[in-house]
Scaffold this active site. Sequence first.
Site, PDB file in Angstrom:
ATOM      1  N   GLY A  15       1.228  38.440 -63.678  1.00  0.00           N
ATOM      2  CA  GLY A  15       1.587  37.195 -62.988  1.00  0.00           C
ATOM      3  C   GLY A  15       0.724  36.987 -61.752  1.00  0.00           C
ATOM      4  O   GLY A  15       0.457  37.920 -61.011  1.00  0.00           O
ATOM      5  N   LYS A  83       1.090  38.775 -70.560  1.00  0.00           N
ATOM      6  CA  LYS A  83       1.760  39.325 -71.745  1.00  0.00           C
ATOM      7  C   LYS A  83       0.821  40.322 -72.407  1.00  0.00           C
ATOM      8  O   LYS A  83      -0.400  40.245 -72.247  1.00  0.00           O
ATOM      9  CB  LYS A  83       2.193  38.224 -72.718  1.00  0.00           C
ATOM     10  N   GLY A 112       3.150  46.723 -64.399  1.00  0.00           N
ATOM     11  CA  GLY A 112       3.053  46.661 -65.860  1.00  0.00           C
ATOM     12  C   GLY A 112       1.619  46.552 -66.337  1.00  0.00           C
ATOM     13  O   GLY A 112       1.174  47.310 -67.209  1.00  0.00           O
ATOM     14  N   THR A 134       1.619  41.990 -56.536  1.00  0.00           N
ATOM     15  CA  THR A 134       2.833  41.440 -57.159  1.00  0.00           C
ATOM     16  C   THR A 134       3.769  40.932 -56.076  1.00  0.00           C
ATOM     17  O   THR A 134       3.962  41.609 -55.056  1.00  0.00           O
ATOM     18  CB  THR A 134       3.609  42.465 -58.019  1.00  0.00           C
ATOM     19  N   ASP A 136       6.770  40.955 -56.403  1.00  0.00           N
ATOM     20  CA  ASP A 136       7.969  41.809 -56.483  1.00  0.00           C
ATOM     21  C   ASP A 136       7.888  43.014 -55.535  1.00  0.00           C
ATOM     22  O   ASP A 136       8.910  43.615 -55.203  1.00  0.00           O
ATOM     23  CB  ASP A 136       8.168  42.335 -57.911  1.00  0.00           C
ATOM     24  N   ARG A 180      12.268  40.585 -60.661  1.00  0.00           N
ATOM     25  CA  ARG A 180      12.613  41.415 -61.840  1.00  0.00           C
ATOM     26  C   ARG A 180      13.718  42.410 -61.490  1.00  0.00           C
ATOM     27  O   ARG A 180      14.744  41.993 -61.010  1.00  0.00           O
ATOM     28  CB  ARG A 180      11.381  42.141 -62.376  1.00  0.00           C
ATOM     29  N   GLN A 281       7.583  30.415 -55.822  1.00  0.00           N
ATOM     30  CA  GLN A 281       7.382  31.659 -55.057  1.00  0.00           C
ATOM     31  C   GLN A 281       6.026  32.306 -55.320  1.00  0.00           C
ATOM     32  O   GLN A 281       5.582  33.172 -54.588  1.00  0.00           O
ATOM     33  CB  GLN A 281       8.481  32.684 -55.434  1.00  0.00           C
TER      34      GLN A 281
HETATM   35  O1  F6P Z   1       6.447  40.080 -61.701  1.00  0.00           O
HETATM   36  C1  F6P Z   1       6.263  38.878 -61.033  1.00  0.00           C
HETATM   37  C2  F6P Z   1       7.181  37.815 -61.550  1.00  0.00           C
HETATM   38  O2  F6P Z   1       6.962  36.657 -60.795  1.00  0.00           O
HETATM   39  C3  F6P Z   1       8.672  38.199 -61.559  1.00  0.00           C
HETATM   40  O3  F6P Z   1       9.243  38.162 -60.285  1.00  0.00           O
HETATM   41  C4  F6P Z   1       9.212  37.208 -62.553  1.00  0.00           C
HETATM   42  O4  F6P Z   1      10.404  37.652 -63.176  1.00  0.00           O
HETATM   43  C5  F6P Z   1       8.118  37.107 -63.566  1.00  0.00           C
HETATM   44  O5  F6P Z   1       6.921  37.504 -62.901  1.00  0.00           O
HETATM   45  C6  F6P Z   1       7.925  35.753 -64.182  1.00  0.00           C
HETATM   46  O6  F6P Z   1       6.922  35.851 -65.133  1.00  0.00           O
HETATM   47  P1  F6P Z   1       6.261  34.628 -65.875  1.00  0.00           P
HETATM   48  O7  F6P Z   1       5.201  34.058 -64.982  1.00  0.00           O
HETATM   49  O8  F6P Z   1       5.699  35.223 -67.098  1.00  0.00           O
HETATM   50  O9  F6P Z   1       7.344  33.619 -66.116  1.00  0.00           O
END
Ligand code: F6P
Length: 361
Positions: A15, A83, A112, A134, A136, A180, A281
Site C-alpha cells: 500500500g 497483492k 508483508g 507503512t 500502520d 490492520r 489516510q
Molecule cells: O497496510 C496499510 C493499509 O492501509 C491498512 O491500514 C489497510 O487495512 C490496508 O492497507 C488497505 O489496503 P488496500 O489499499 O489494499 O485497500
Amino acid sequence: MEQGKKRIGILTSGGDCPGLNAVIRSVVSHATLGYDWEVLGIPYATQGFIDRKAISLNVHGMDVHGIDPLLSTGGTILGSINKGDTLERTQDIIDGYKELELDALVAVGGEGSLAILHDLAEKGNWNMVSVPKTIDNDVPFTERSVGFDTAVSTITDALDRLVFTAASHDRVMVVEVMGREVGHLALHAGISGGADVILIPEIPYSIDSICHQIRELRDRWGRRFAIVVVAEGAKTESGESRSYTDAFGEVRLRGIGEHIAEQIALCSHVESRVTVLGHVQRGGVPSPLDRLLGTAFGKSAVDLIAQGLYGHMVAWQNGKVVPVPLSQVFAKQVRPVDIQGDLVQTAQAMGAYIGELSKSQ
Ligand code: F6P
C-alpha cells in the site's frame, strides 16, 4: 554499463503512503551524486520485472523546470501493487531481475511485501536492502516507518474538525481508522485529537464500558458529545472483529465503526454518526518528519549497498538509522502497541476508555 560503475534498482511495494517519493529522491541523489551509480526505477514492484520494464532515474530528470516536487508529493512515482498474485510467476520475476543486470535493489515496502521480496531475493540471489514504509507502523525493529506520521496528522485533523460538529449536535462521532491488526494509528491520533474512547486490536473492548464512558461524560461532566476512535481491527472480548470479502475474494477489515455507533445509540440513546476515513489516510502531502525519515532511510540504504551489507533493512531506533538483518525482522510478528507502555497510560490518564486492559493477552 561502464566497467566498475554500479547499476541499482529501486521499487515501491504494498500500500502506498506519503513519503515514498522522498525515499526515491534520496536514493537517486545519493547513488548518483555520492557514488556515481546508475539508478533504475522498477514500475509497479514485481510487476515491473515481469513486464521487463525499468525507468532510468537521475537527479536532474526528476524536476519540473528546475523545481523538484518529490519531497512534497504523496503516493509513489513508481506505482505499487498491494497483492501477492504476481508470485505465481516467481521464476519470471527472477529472470526479469537478471535481465536488468542490477548489482543491487532497494525495496521499499511494509511488513508483508518485504517478506515476499526477501523470499524472492533469497531464491534469485539478489543483493537487496530494504526501507520500511507503512501507515500502520507495524514493521518490527523500527520505531517509525515512512508514512505513519502523515497519517496520524490526517486523522488528528479529521478529529479536530469532527469535534465541533459533534458538540453542535450533541452527538457521538465514531471514527474508523486503518491499521490492520495493530492500533498505533488509532492510539497516536486518539491521544493527539483528545478522543474519549480509543479502541485498538491489542486490547479487547466491551460495549458496556463504552456506554458507561459516554454516560459518565454526560452525568459527571455535563458533556453531551463524544469522540470515539476505533481501529479497523478492534476486537471484542470474545475476539470478534468486523470484515467483508471483496469481489476478488479478499477479506478486508471494515464495518467496526458502524457496529460501535449502533451499539452506542442503543445503549445510551445518544445520536451517533460514523466517519470511515479509509484511503484518505494514505494520501496527502508528506509531513516534515516523513520527508526527513524517507530521506535518511534512502541515504542509508545506498550506503549499505556501498558496504555490501545486503539482506538488511534500515530501521529507526533511538533517533538513529541502524541496519537490521531482514531474517530477524521476519522471525517476528508485526510490531503491536505496547499495552504496558507510556502511550496507553497517557490515554488513560487523559480519561479515555481504551478497552479492557486486564483482559488483554
Ligand atoms: O497496510 C496499510 C493499509 O492501509 C491498512 O491500514 C489497510 O487495512 C490496508 O492497507 C488497505 O489496503 P488496500 O489499499 O489494499 O485497500
